[in-house]
Design a protein around this motif. Sequence first.
Motif, mmCIF file in Angstrom:
data_model
loop_
_atom_site.group_PDB
_atom_site.id
_atom_site.type_symbol
_atom_site.label_atom_id
_atom_site.label_comp_id
_atom_site.label_asym_id
_atom_site.label_seq_id
_atom_site.Cartn_x
_atom_site.Cartn_y
_atom_site.Cartn_z
ATOM 1 N N VAL A 73 51.739 44.350 49.805
ATOM 2 C CA VAL A 73 51.496 43.788 48.476
ATOM 3 C C VAL A 73 52.181 44.664 47.441
ATOM 4 N N CYS A 74 52.878 44.033 46.532
ATOM 5 C CA CYS A 74 53.402 44.761 45.373
ATOM 6 C C CYS A 74 52.509 44.398 44.186
ATOM 7 N N TYR A 75 52.209 45.359 43.344
ATOM 8 C CA TYR A 75 51.235 45.122 42.285
ATOM 9 C C TYR A 75 51.504 46.040 41.094
ATOM 10 N N GLY A 76 50.911 45.667 39.976
ATOM 11 C CA GLY A 76 51.060 46.467 38.770
ATOM 12 C C GLY A 76 50.395 45.787 37.589
ATOM 13 N N ASN A 80 54.697 39.504 37.722
ATOM 14 C CA ASN A 80 55.799 39.402 38.668
ATOM 15 C C ASN A 80 56.260 40.753 39.221
ATOM 16 N N PRO A 81 55.351 41.539 39.777
ATOM 17 C CA PRO A 81 55.758 42.808 40.377
ATOM 18 C C PRO A 81 56.676 42.573 41.570
ATOM 19 N N THR A 82 57.576 43.513 41.844
ATOM 20 C CA THR A 82 58.535 43.388 42.934
ATOM 21 C C THR A 82 58.418 44.574 43.876
ATOM 22 N N HIS A 83 59.230 44.549 44.910
ATOM 23 C CA HIS A 83 59.236 45.619 45.909
ATOM 24 C C HIS A 83 59.681 46.946 45.308
ATOM 25 N N GLU A 129 51.953 34.642 42.830
ATOM 26 C CA GLU A 129 51.337 35.750 42.091
ATOM 27 C C GLU A 129 49.862 35.451 41.825
ATOM 28 N N ILE A 130 49.028 36.458 41.950
ATOM 29 C CA ILE A 130 47.623 36.373 41.558
ATOM 30 C C ILE A 130 47.348 37.457 40.528
#
Length: 398
Positions: A73-76, A80-83, A129-130
């Motif tokens: 999971v990419c998160y922030g 639209n967080p990415t790798h 995205e969540i």
Amino acid sequence: MRKGIYPSLFLLLLVCSCSTEQASEVVTEENPKALAEIATLKTNEAQDVSSSQAIIWGVIESNGGSSVYERGVCYGKIANPTHEDTIKKASVTKASGEFKVDLSDLEEGTVYYARAYVVNDIDIAYGNEISFRTEELASQFLSIGEIKVAGAQDLFLDVELKDHGDLAIQEIGLVYDTSKQPNIEDNKISRDIVENKFKQRISNLTQQTIYYVKPYILTDQGLMYGEQISISTIKKGNFTYSINQNGADLATLNRIKEAFDLATEYYNNFTSIEKHVTVNYSSDTPTADANFSGWINVGSKPDYQRAGTAMHEMAHSVGVGTHAKYWELMYDGFWHGDRANEILQMMTNDTNAVVKGDGLHFWPFGINGSWEDDGSDFLYIMNALILQGMKADGLPSN
């Protein structure tokens, strides 16, 4: 001559055959991505969200025809967080394509955006995205009482503000919502007068729905929340009646109808009892009476053609003083079921209170005579809530 031609021809065919096979192998080994595609997946909603942690499951719908060698999971805090942003790799993977990611070290009271991702031989693929909001750290100063009371559209909760030292409190109240982690921007009930203990009613809710509730205080140091609780409203009752006029004049008939309309409204909002009764005007009846079969007689005295009397007789029709289960639980002068007594204690702020009674009636709030009917909302609510408690303790309504 012919003997020389055939060996040469055989050698030529062998060379061609080998060359074709080698060319095929080159295509397969040097270009493995020729038939592969980017993977597809989805991101499930965050689970078990706390002030610093959350769990997110991703599901691979297709690996694209290529091996997946990384998933997570990419998160922030930005959409639209990415790798290339913060990532966390999966801690659990399943053959079904599901994978679990445990996020930790999150900031309290913060909105995060997240997307599940996988990497195969083609590229990085992202799911939908969540977003989720972490909990505020629960204040040690605030708590909701252990006993909670619910109707179909209302909740009743005790709130306690414990010793908070020199903290200057400007506002106190509750926030609530059908989604986890309600905050001050959601449904709010505020009290400008700060009390160390108070009872709060939340109204206009939906039946059979789970609500999440937190107490809060607004202080000179900012906003603080107490620990969240969850509570469900009950199923709305379906208590109905039909009426036999039996010679009653229009004014009498209207009084009886108004009484039972109001009484059934309280029953249907504060109990989940389902029953139909037949109401009869009976000039020979001194006051009113009823039986468990659902037959109610109302006499000619106007004082007994009110909502309080209607609720009293409706209680008889659902078992109070008319069913063996009532006598099983009402003996030695008080009710031996837990829930009805809990409701009475919580709603009256008396931890020693018990529902008392005899073989026919209960009190307090039994409305056992016209003189007890003050027409108050609290009286009618309490009568219905105690009946709901008796129902939870095993008293049948049919």
